[in-house]
Design an enzyme around this catalytic site. Structure first.
Site, PDB file in Angstrom:
ATOM      1  N   ARG A 138       1.368  -1.252   0.196  1.00 27.10           N
ATOM      2  CA  ARG A 138      -0.343   0.046  -0.319  1.00 27.10           C
ATOM      3  C   ARG A 138       0.897   1.032   0.370  1.00 27.10           C
ATOM      4  O   ARG A 138       0.705   2.029  -0.668  1.00 27.10           O
ATOM      5  CB  ARG A 138      -0.989  -0.144   1.331  1.00 27.10           C
ATOM      6  CG  ARG A 138      -2.214  -0.899   0.832  1.00 27.10           C
ATOM      7  CD  ARG A 138      -2.630  -1.526   2.239  1.00 27.10           C
ATOM      8  NE  ARG A 138      -3.467  -2.242   2.248  1.00 27.10           N
ATOM      9  CZ  ARG A 138      -3.595  -3.654   1.622  1.00 27.10           C
ATOM     10  NH1 ARG A 138      -3.340  -3.928   1.773  1.00 27.10           N
ATOM     11  NH2 ARG A 138      -5.115  -4.686   2.101  1.00 27.10           N
ATOM     12  N   GLY A 165      -1.214 -11.601  -4.785  1.00 27.39           N
ATOM     13  CA  GLY A 165      -2.632 -11.647  -5.090  1.00 27.39           C
ATOM     14  C   GLY A 165      -3.497  -9.963  -4.798  1.00 27.39           C
ATOM     15  O   GLY A 165      -3.448  -9.560  -4.672  1.00 27.39           O
ATOM     16  N   ASP A 210      -3.557 -14.933   7.807  1.00 30.22           N
ATOM     17  CA  ASP A 210      -2.956 -16.357   7.250  1.00 30.22           C
ATOM     18  C   ASP A 210      -1.935 -16.368   8.424  1.00 30.22           C
ATOM     19  O   ASP A 210      -1.405 -17.396   8.231  1.00 30.22           O
ATOM     20  CB  ASP A 210      -2.031 -15.005   6.561  1.00 30.22           C
ATOM     21  CG  ASP A 210      -2.683 -13.975   5.050  1.00 30.22           C
ATOM     22  OD1 ASP A 210      -3.512 -14.385   5.193  1.00 30.22           O
ATOM     23  OD2 ASP A 210      -2.486 -13.013   4.887  1.00 30.22           O
ATOM     24  N   LYS A 252      -5.808 -19.402  -1.504  1.00 29.44           N
ATOM     25  CA  LYS A 252      -4.617 -18.780  -0.963  1.00 29.44           C
ATOM     26  C   LYS A 252      -3.939 -19.394  -2.119  1.00 29.44           C
ATOM     27  O   LYS A 252      -3.735 -20.151  -2.708  1.00 29.44           O
ATOM     28  CB  LYS A 252      -4.705 -18.517   0.378  1.00 29.44           C
ATOM     29  CG  LYS A 252      -5.456 -17.724   1.363  1.00 29.44           C
ATOM     30  CD  LYS A 252      -5.782 -16.387   1.720  1.00 29.44           C
ATOM     31  CE  LYS A 252      -6.568 -15.855   1.913  1.00 29.44           C
ATOM     32  NZ  LYS A 252      -6.705 -14.362   2.317  1.00 29.44           N
ATOM     33  N   ARG A 308       3.904 -19.170   2.821  1.00 30.98           N
ATOM     34  CA  ARG A 308       3.232 -19.341   4.725  1.00 30.98           C
ATOM     35  C   ARG A 308       3.558 -20.568   4.988  1.00 30.98           C
ATOM     36  O   ARG A 308       3.653 -21.123   6.439  1.00 30.98           O
ATOM     37  CB  ARG A 308       1.866 -19.339   4.950  1.00 30.98           C
ATOM     38  CG  ARG A 308       1.831 -17.510   4.580  1.00 30.98           C
ATOM     39  CD  ARG A 308       1.653 -16.749   5.034  1.00 30.98           C
ATOM     40  NE  ARG A 308       1.349 -15.405   4.771  1.00 30.98           N
ATOM     41  CZ  ARG A 308       2.387 -14.558   5.343  1.00 30.98           C
ATOM     42  NH1 ARG A 308       2.935 -14.463   5.961  1.00 30.98           N
ATOM     43  NH2 ARG A 308       1.696 -12.805   4.892  1.00 30.98           N
TER      44      ARG A 308
HETATM   45  C1  S3P Z   1      -4.524  -8.983   2.084  1.00 30.76           C
HETATM   46  C2  S3P Z   1      -5.206  -9.962   2.515  1.00 30.76           C
HETATM   47  C3  S3P Z   1      -5.762 -11.052   3.177  1.00 30.76           C
HETATM   48  C4  S3P Z   1      -4.797 -11.606   2.943  1.00 30.76           C
HETATM   49  C5  S3P Z   1      -3.384 -11.061   2.715  1.00 30.76           C
HETATM   50  C6  S3P Z   1      -2.876 -10.228   1.962  1.00 30.76           C
HETATM   51  C7  S3P Z   1      -3.780  -7.587   2.038  1.00 30.76           C
HETATM   52  O1  S3P Z   1      -6.471 -11.539   1.815  1.00 30.76           O
HETATM   53  O2  S3P Z   1      -4.937 -12.518   3.263  1.00 30.76           O
HETATM   54  O3  S3P Z   1      -2.038 -11.906   2.064  1.00 30.76           O
HETATM   55  O4  S3P Z   1      -2.873  -6.971   2.031  1.00 30.76           O
HETATM   56  O5  S3P Z   1      -5.246  -7.214   1.668  1.00 30.76           O
HETATM   57  P1  S3P Z   1      -7.674 -10.894   1.343  1.00 30.76           P
HETATM   58  O6  S3P Z   1      -7.875 -10.087   1.468  1.00 30.76           O
HETATM   59  O7  S3P Z   1      -7.949 -12.172  -0.150  1.00 30.76           O
HETATM   60  O8  S3P Z   1      -8.445 -12.184   2.721  1.00 30.76           O
END
Ligand code: S3P
Length: 429
Positions: free
Chosen positions: A26, A94, A316, A343, A389
């Site tokens: 971010r 992701g 996580d 995940k 993880r």
């Molecule tokens: C994250 C949100 C989570 C988490 C990922 C990082 C983020 O995923 O599992 O490791 O940085 O916004 P989800 O928003 O899909 O639950």
């Protein structure tokens, strides 16, 4: 790469976990669209956050890596990004792909986002559908549900949207899109997910209000102010040491400078509910995030139930918690955690099957697992499923198990915690 871990007699020492992965993504993205220069210290240099930096540079952002862990971002303003000349590759991340999809849906140019085999199998309809409702033109593989995604951005309208699952990635993607919409966007979640995006954007000057009816995101009225910060240590990385220390008979670990944002600190609550001795010291604030030192001692653990609104606060950390549950008294139940199946790997299946190799008694459920205590885990050969993880969870299990544990795919730790094996060598005495 294979890595062998042995039962350790003692766990002692101090660990400064790497910078928080979520906050690092971010800090790079939001500062890239701010107007002016920001310095981000303790930036996570794992592969996921570097994928974000690479994609932003391909979009014309000026980002300089000063020394290990410090990033200087020259924000070019809210309309400063430019069409990339090639496909943007989010690799295993992701967060990179979903947050950038939201941002790029609002930019008046064409983008294509892809990732590695794991990311290309993860669900994207959760962002595609609401972004289409906002007016974005997005196509995806597999009937618009999987990456690669092709985005013809611009011209968004504000919407009211209820997220089907608590997800900070979805919430953040839609928040970023909402900054560029013609009207307010309202986002409702079934349970609160991590709020780093909202915290940062507010400090940077965006009008974002959390209330009863959901998160209200107003279109940007002007430029965002750059935000220089020191990124807190990643509680999701600290979690491995918290579990290792709590479940080991002779342990004391001090974890320094760890982010303890309440939307992320469910691991502390869950371990304490299991009887873990955890002290929180030196509470302070870095940027817009609370930080503390966390001291964990050997503890007598009992089984617990992990469910409901606690799940997004430790989403996580469930694989690591499963190791603690194996060595706690009685039964531990994890439910409402079906998200773990989508995940970086299917973390319910992978955690259960790999820990069973070490003698764990774990039953899978569609939305979680039921874990029965065992007297001792036994070292064995196991594998990470390419999931960072999982690799670290199995390393912790190996430290606590009798004999030797060999972890295949151990290089996966590079995604979020490059110095993990060094830290392990330092504290496992
Ligand atoms: C994250 C949100 C989570 C988490 C990922 C990082 C983020 O995923 O599992 O490791 O940085 O916004 P989800 O928003 O899909 O639950």
């Amino acid at each position: 790469m294979k890595r062998t871990v042995r039962a350790t007699r003692r766990l002692r020492g101090t660990i400064e976990p790497p910078g928080d992965k979520s906050i690092s993504h971010r800090a790079a993205i939001l500062n890239a669209i701010a107007s002016g220069e920001a310095t981000v210290d303790n930036f996570q240099t794992g592969a996921d956050c570097l994928a974000t930096v690479r994609c932003l540079r391909a979009l014309g952002a000026r980002i300089e890596s000063l020394a290990t862990g410090t990033l200087r971002v020259q924000g070019s303003g809210r309309f400063g990004l430019r069409e990339a000349a090639a496909v943007l590759n989010a690799a295993n991340s992701g967060t990179t792909l979903r947050l950038l999809a939201g941002l790029l849906a609002a930019q008046p140019f064409f983008s294509v986002l892809t990732g590695d085999a794991s990311l290309r199998s993860r669900p994207m309809e959760r962002i595609i559908e609401p972004l289409r409702a906002m007016g974005a033109r997005i196509q995806g593989r597999a009937g618009g549900t999987r990456p690669p995604l092709a985005i013809d951005g611009g011209g968004l309208r504000g919407i009211r949207h209820r997220l089907p699952v608590a997800s900070a990635q979805v919430k953040s993607a839609l928040t970023l899109a909402g900054l560029y919409a013609d009207d307010e966007t309202v986002l409702e979640e079934p349970a609160p997910s991590r709020d780093h995006t909202e915290r940062m954007l507010r400090v940077m000057g965006a009008a974002i209000v959390a209330g009863e009816g959901g998160l209200r995101v107003s279109p940007l009225a002007g430029e965002l102010t750059p935000l220089s910060l020191r990124v807190p240590g990643d509680i999701s990385a600290a979690a491995f040491w918290m579990v290792a220390a709590a479940a080991h008979p002779d342990a004391e670990l001090r974890l320094t400078g760890v982010g303890v944002n309440p939307s992320r600190s469910g691991i502390i609550d869950a371990l304490r509910a299991m009887g873990a001795r955890i002290a929180i010291e030196k509470e302070r604030t870095w940027g817009c995030e609370p930080v503390a030192d966390i001291i964990v001692h050997s503890s007598r653990l009992q089984g617990t139930v992990i469910e409901g609104a606690l799940i997004p606060r430790l989403v996580d950390e469930v694989p690591a918690l499963a190791v603690a549950a194996c060595l706690a008294e009685g039964e531990t139940v994890v439910r409402d955690a079906g998200e773990l199946r989508v995940k970086e790997s299917d973390r319910i299946r992978a955690t259960a099957s790999e820990l069973r190799r070490l003698g764990a008694r774990i039953q899978e459920r569609p939305d979680g697992m039921v874990i029965q205590a065992v007297d001792r885990l036994r070292g064995a050969a196991c594998g990470s499923h390419g999931d960072h993880r999982l690799a670290m969870t199995l390393a912790v299990a190996g430290v606590l198990a009798a004999g030797e544990t060999t972890i295949g795919g151990a290089e996966a730790v590079e995604i979020s915690y490059s110095s993990f094996w060094n830290d392990l060598d330092r504290v496992a005495l």
